[in-house]
Design a protein around this motif. Sequence first.
Motif, mmCIF file in Angstrom:
data_model
loop_
_atom_site.group_PDB
_atom_site.id
_atom_site.type_symbol
_atom_site.label_atom_id
_atom_site.label_comp_id
_atom_site.label_asym_id
_atom_site.label_seq_id
_atom_site.Cartn_x
_atom_site.Cartn_y
_atom_site.Cartn_z
ATOM 1 N N VAL A 167 20.154 11.303 24.771
ATOM 2 C CA VAL A 167 19.812 10.129 25.580
ATOM 3 C C VAL A 167 19.906 8.858 24.738
ATOM 4 O O VAL A 167 20.395 7.819 25.198
ATOM 5 C CB VAL A 167 18.402 10.276 26.183
ATOM 6 C CG1 VAL A 167 18.007 9.018 26.950
ATOM 7 C CG2 VAL A 167 18.345 11.482 27.115
ATOM 8 N N LEU A 168 19.452 8.935 23.494
ATOM 9 C CA LEU A 168 19.493 7.760 22.623
ATOM 10 C C LEU A 168 20.919 7.360 22.279
ATOM 11 O O LEU A 168 21.266 6.172 22.291
ATOM 12 C CB LEU A 168 18.699 8.031 21.348
ATOM 13 C CG LEU A 168 18.622 6.883 20.336
ATOM 14 C CD1 LEU A 168 17.944 5.665 20.960
ATOM 15 C CD2 LEU A 168 17.881 7.316 19.087
ATOM 16 N N PHE A 169 21.779 8.344 21.967
ATOM 17 C CA PHE A 169 23.155 8.041 21.580
ATOM 18 C C PHE A 169 23.892 7.280 22.670
ATOM 19 O O PHE A 169 24.534 6.255 22.416
ATOM 20 C CB PHE A 169 23.916 9.332 21.258
ATOM 21 C CG PHE A 169 23.529 9.954 19.943
ATOM 22 C CD1 PHE A 169 22.796 9.232 19.012
ATOM 23 C CD2 PHE A 169 23.875 11.255 19.635
ATOM 24 C CE1 PHE A 169 22.424 9.790 17.802
ATOM 25 C CE2 PHE A 169 23.520 11.827 18.424
ATOM 26 C CZ PHE A 169 22.795 11.098 17.509
ATOM 27 N N THR A 170 23.821 7.796 23.889
ATOM 28 C CA THR A 170 24.552 7.134 24.967
ATOM 29 C C THR A 170 23.766 5.984 25.578
ATOM 30 O O THR A 170 24.340 5.144 26.269
ATOM 31 C CB THR A 170 24.901 8.144 26.072
ATOM 32 O OG1 THR A 170 23.717 8.861 26.452
ATOM 33 C CG2 THR A 170 25.949 9.118 25.599
ATOM 34 N N VAL A 223 31.065 10.131 27.038
ATOM 35 C CA VAL A 223 30.191 11.307 27.067
ATOM 36 C C VAL A 223 30.781 12.481 26.288
ATOM 37 O O VAL A 223 30.076 13.156 25.529
ATOM 38 C CB VAL A 223 29.922 11.722 28.533
ATOM 39 C CG1 VAL A 223 29.402 13.141 28.609
ATOM 40 C CG2 VAL A 223 28.930 10.759 29.174
ATOM 41 N N LEU A 224 32.075 12.731 26.462
ATOM 42 C CA LEU A 224 32.690 13.956 25.941
ATOM 43 C C LEU A 224 32.531 14.150 24.424
ATOM 44 O O LEU A 224 32.220 15.262 23.986
ATOM 45 C CB LEU A 224 34.174 13.998 26.334
ATOM 46 C CG LEU A 224 34.448 14.194 27.830
ATOM 47 C CD1 LEU A 224 35.946 14.215 28.102
ATOM 48 C CD2 LEU A 224 33.812 15.478 28.335
ATOM 49 N N PRO A 225 32.713 13.129 23.577
ATOM 50 C CA PRO A 225 32.568 13.375 22.133
ATOM 51 C C PRO A 225 31.168 13.829 21.733
ATOM 52 O O PRO A 225 31.004 14.591 20.777
ATOM 53 C CB PRO A 225 32.907 12.015 21.508
ATOM 54 C CG PRO A 225 33.723 11.311 22.532
ATOM 55 C CD PRO A 225 33.183 11.755 23.844
ATOM 56 N N TYR A 226 30.159 13.377 22.453
ATOM 57 C CA TYR A 226 28.788 13.728 22.084
ATOM 58 C C TYR A 226 28.446 15.166 22.454
ATOM 59 O O TYR A 226 27.460 15.708 21.943
ATOM 60 C CB TYR A 226 27.804 12.776 22.763
ATOM 61 C CG TYR A 226 27.873 11.366 22.223
ATOM 62 C CD1 TYR A 226 27.423 11.063 20.942
ATOM 63 C CD2 TYR A 226 28.417 10.333 22.983
ATOM 64 C CE1 TYR A 226 27.495 9.771 20.445
ATOM 65 C CE2 TYR A 226 28.491 9.043 22.492
ATOM 66 C CZ TYR A 226 28.026 8.769 21.224
ATOM 67 O OH TYR A 226 28.108 7.487 20.735
ATOM 68 N N LEU A 267 26.389 20.430 20.480
ATOM 69 C CA LEU A 267 26.600 21.840 20.166
ATOM 70 C C LEU A 267 26.377 22.117 18.680
ATOM 71 O O LEU A 267 25.887 23.194 18.308
ATOM 72 C CB LEU A 267 28.010 22.268 20.581
ATOM 73 C CG LEU A 267 28.271 22.297 22.088
ATOM 74 C CD1 LEU A 267 29.721 22.669 22.374
ATOM 75 C CD2 LEU A 267 27.328 23.270 22.787
ATOM 76 N N VAL A 268 26.738 21.158 17.832
ATOM 77 C CA VAL A 268 26.449 21.313 16.401
ATOM 78 C C VAL A 268 24.944 21.369 16.161
ATOM 79 O O VAL A 268 24.444 22.210 15.402
ATOM 80 C CB VAL A 268 27.090 20.159 15.599
ATOM 81 C CG1 VAL A 268 26.592 20.173 14.149
ATOM 82 C CG2 VAL A 268 28.604 20.257 15.626
ATOM 83 N N LEU A 286 22.335 20.989 29.473
ATOM 84 C CA LEU A 286 21.328 19.993 29.089
ATOM 85 C C LEU A 286 21.978 18.781 28.432
ATOM 86 O O LEU A 286 21.574 17.635 28.690
ATOM 87 C CB LEU A 286 20.305 20.618 28.137
ATOM 88 C CG LEU A 286 19.201 19.668 27.665
ATOM 89 C CD1 LEU A 286 18.326 19.239 28.823
ATOM 90 C CD2 LEU A 286 18.351 20.303 26.573
ATOM 91 N N ILE A 287 22.964 19.016 27.573
ATOM 92 C CA ILE A 287 23.654 17.904 26.909
ATOM 93 C C ILE A 287 24.280 16.975 27.942
ATOM 94 O O ILE A 287 24.132 15.749 27.874
ATOM 95 C CB ILE A 287 24.726 18.450 25.940
ATOM 96 C CG1 ILE A 287 24.053 19.156 24.752
ATOM 97 C CG2 ILE A 287 25.622 17.322 25.440
ATOM 98 C CD1 ILE A 287 25.020 19.952 23.894
#
Length: 363
Positions: free
Chosen positions: A184-187, A218-221, A226-227, A258-259
Amino acid sequence: MNLRRLLAVMQKEVRQMRRDRITLAMIVAIPVAQLLLFGYAINTNLRDLKAGVADQSNTAASRAMVMDVVATTVIRPSLVAQTPQELMEAIRRGQISLGIVVPPDFERRRAEGREQMQVLVDGSDNAVQAAAAQIAQMPLDGSSGVGARVERPISVVSFYNPERRSAVNIVPGLIGVILTMTMVLFTGVAIVRERERGNMELLIATPVSSAELMIGKVLPYIAIGLVQTTVVLALGTWLFEVPLNGSLWEVYLAAILLIAANLTLGLLISTAAKSQFQAMQMTFFVFLPSILLSGFMFPFSGMPQLVQWLAEVLPLTHFLRLIRGIMLRGAGIEELWPDVLAMLAFTTVMMSAAILRFRKRLD
């Protein structure tokens, strides 16, 4: 120190704060939210846990004993079974949290003063284990026709976490908490950062549509999420010996759900915030209810019904059911389909709202 200059700076900050409506609202909203959550919504006393009953004796005395347990209001019978195996399967699928088993030789056990009832517990939730221990200590003095008092008339059998280790319950939930906080913070700052760095002018001049921009961010995050999931899984199994009873790919599938939900929520926040500081404030305002109401820190069943309905909107609530069901109980993700559908619906709504709110403009 010049008092006039000091007062001028103070006046400037007050005016700026007054213009920043989101920050001004957070000044009041955050303490009010914490007060309501801790004072009203959070309750460590469990009530109305979904339970199944297999009364194999089916006598007046056995039914009275079951009613004694129900009268504590700790459990709420929602399933009638014929055998303990049916209760164990319902626990594995997450349909119930507790199973009450009355053996066929109930009358003989009662006459001999032996254990007369068995409680099957979903040990993947420590709060449920505590509720089962409370039931096991319940005195039976014959007031409801059960018979002579026995020191321990009820035995408890815990599945999936018989040692009652806290790490087994906490580590799978930590995957969801970490993903909620970071995704949530990243995006949440993604669109705002473009404006503050001056990149929005370049995006306006390109043929990229709003939907393409949202999805592309969204896709790169997802890979980053997953990491993080892999790190928590590896450390959890290595350091804390948390079992993985289900399928590993289903764990990752639950994590992806969830991601995606959290990333789309962050994008919606990013379209509403005017600065990165505002985006961080709004992220905290979302994260606080998620961690407190999802069942990670406090028992979900102890919350008022209205708060439980609110918690059902949060993606973390459904993820905790998925991850604990897959990792600890060995359930298949197809058996937990209501939570999968809830997270997909949340992602769809949040992404649609973010796309509709976003405009390729500087104002």
